[in-house]
Design a protein around this motif. Sequence first.
Motif, short mmCIF file in Angstrom:
data_model
loop_
_atom_site.label_atom_id
_atom_site.label_comp_id
_atom_site.label_asym_id
_atom_site.label_seq_id
_atom_site.Cartn_x
_atom_site.Cartn_y
_atom_site.Cartn_z
N LEU A 79 -0.47 5.34 -8.26
CA LEU A 79 0.67 6.13 -7.79
C LEU A 79 0.87 7.35 -8.69
N GLU A 94 2.09 -4.20 -8.99
CA GLU A 94 1.66 -3.77 -10.32
C GLU A 94 0.28 -3.10 -10.25
N GLY A 110 0.79 -1.23 0.00
CA GLY A 110 0.00 0.00 0.00
C GLY A 110 0.82 1.27 0.00
N THR A 111 0.10 2.37 -0.15
CA THR A 111 0.72 3.69 -0.08
C THR A 111 -0.16 4.59 0.76
N GLU A 128 0.50 0.32 -8.72
CA GLU A 128 1.11 1.32 -9.61
C GLU A 128 0.06 2.18 -10.31
N GLU A 129 -1.12 1.60 -10.52
CA GLU A 129 -2.18 2.35 -11.20
C GLU A 129 -2.64 3.53 -10.37
#
Lengths: 409, 383
Positions: free
Chosen positions: B71, B65, B37-38, B68-69
Amino acid sequence: MTIAPAQAAMYQEEREELISGSEAIGIACALADVDVITAYPIRPYDTVMQYVSKLKADGAFDCDFIVAESEHSQFEIVKHASAVGARTFCGSSGVGWFYAFEAIAVTAGLRLPVVAMVGNRALDDPGAFGVEHNDALAVRDLGWMLYWVATAQEALDIALLAYKVAEDPRVFLPFALSCDGSFLTHSQAIVNVPTFEQVQKFLPNYDRGRLLLHPDNPITIAPQVNEDWLMEIRRQSDEAMRRSTAVIKEHYEDFKRTFGRGDPSPFIEEYMVDDAEIVLVGMGTLALPARVAVRRLREAGKKVGFLRVKFFRPFATEEIQEALSRCKAVAVIDRDYSYGSPANGGVLFNELRSAMYAASNHPHILNFIAGLGGREVLVRDINGIVDTTQQAIDIGKIEQETTWVAVRE
Amino acid sequence: MSTVAVEVVYRGIFQKSLARNIVRSIVFAARKEGKIGTAFGRYGDSPERNGIPAKQFAIVADTAEELEENLAVYQAHEVDVTINVDDTLCKGVESWAWYGLEPINKLTKPNGTLIVTSRQTAESLIEDIHQREEPFSLSIIPGVPSFSGLWVYKDDHTDVRILGTLCKVCPQLVSLKSMVEAIKDQGWSDLKITSAEKAYERATDRPVEPGEGSASVPFSFELPGWKTMEEGLVIRGQGAGGGFRGGEEGFQPDRNEVFKKWSTRSMRPVVNFETCIKCTLCWLQCPDTCFDVTPDGLFDANMEACCGCGVCEAVCPVPECVTMVNEAEFNDNNSQWEAWQLDKDGYKKWMTVLIEKEKLVERTHGFHHVGQYAEEAANAGDN
């Protein structure tokens, strides 16, 4: 070099942390046991100084931390500290970086291995905090190595590599880590933090050798010279930058062996480039939406790839020529501008087009200016870029060399 | 294969640490389940201003992956859960970077959940929330907004109560077990774990159907293009203004037509026009020139210009002539002076009730009068 026990205790075991790119660089500084850090607040770079001061307050980092009265002094202090043998770190953003420019130029001239972080930010005016690459790019001709980071993990890793390369006596040049404001500096990701032991194995102490400014080694540095000296001095710096390519390769291999991660090349990242007809090129966090777009386009049967330029200096001319040797068209996405330049294009575009002049393959090279001031570059923007580039292939010529993406008319 | 996004809508600085604790805990808990997560704040809100609405996000995915969508973005493009930690923001969100007034549930996916900490009823909150075409759920955690400051954190368990509720209303995000582990890992007390578990047990949700809620259209505006924008970074000054509401008498300054205020403030001044001595201090001292001079020489606070700072209340020499009242009490930006003109007795009753109610409430931020801090600090020693 002795390390404070509390600092050593912090990094005994490999662990994961949820940290921003700036915080990752702060930890890299602690792991590299940097001696002197100077700071002066400006967004988004200031996230590093906040974190370093926190580490220091927590006893997790023993260093001289000096908050200067301006960016100019900030860079002057590390320049001098580096000359007397201290490992140094500093950084800035946007016009703050420009305010330090005199010191930034002489640091490279004196061949001092200062490592700096540039939190990429639009240049004022208008006041804006979002990312543009023009701030860091301004040092491209001066003898600074310039690297564009894409993830927080890479920020930590390349900060460690930066010291090893910059402090290599074959190079002795300063190193700037460019980190996109917001997307890297203010976004937290899971980062693997290595141990002190690993870092010490990888990174030797900074040894200034015969160039050390010290009473035991009486020398004078920074003399005044005239036309009878300067060309030779410039040629030395030129040679050092040329040598850096091999040094970077050597130390990057060492990095991969020590830490067990890294790309095939330190200079560029190739994402599905091999059989691509259209290759997108960009720097920094642009890689994230670009890779997503490439994956989706591939699923739709379109042969698209993405090439990320990691080192802008030294520019990996041969590797880039080779990577683009099979494609039909290249779309360079610049998060910067260069008013009045050839094709009124961006800096990366003009650099890359120049590099491709001597290549065996001459694909169409189109330029797209996107994401200025931190505007998000969306997957749909990239799809549009690919469509425009495909048109050039279809009709066999470029109708418009430079296109501004998602700009309101 | 899934990605789950959560946003926390909060008052800048006062609730910054609260929002940060929530989004970081989500990523930690998801990590326990092997997800990645971010956590990040909306860059346009930063540097945060006291009390100005702001957002932080947590996005977790099964694989790097997929993550990444989501970020390299300023904010999540849609969220499964919106967490609102100050119920006055149900009226909408205004960043100081000024994107206009955005509905609180603007990013909430269809059938997603809006969690609100509030003492109000669901019906009262729904009155404030803009209508939309897709249904969503409203989950209320009873309590007053948890406000603190830049350097202090009010550890009143609001963070873990929200996290416990979140595990219940959004089970696809993380399990309560993982969340409890994440709470433990951060060195928080066992009592906080109990609070999270209780919140999980007690969590309720109330479906909100399309068409329910405020019918008002949130304020928005068109940004100019490069061909239509004036060159040279010029911002034209506003005119001097003229008579009150376009009339001959009184005075009203010209104001920026697009930069208006709604949920920026968490309190607003209520004026007693009968005790006003026309000293002009509120009009002079208001940093946003929000007072209009009425034809009878009184001062009417214009709610499209007021940021709720409370300077008018502080400088007013007459007791209870200007009183800051919780924004949750209001549903519109209408003129108080006009209401008073229409029905003076009715206005007086309405105003008296509000002021008496306000006296019973301990203010979550700001101070009522000069010297209040010193008094509170002295009293704090007794407790």
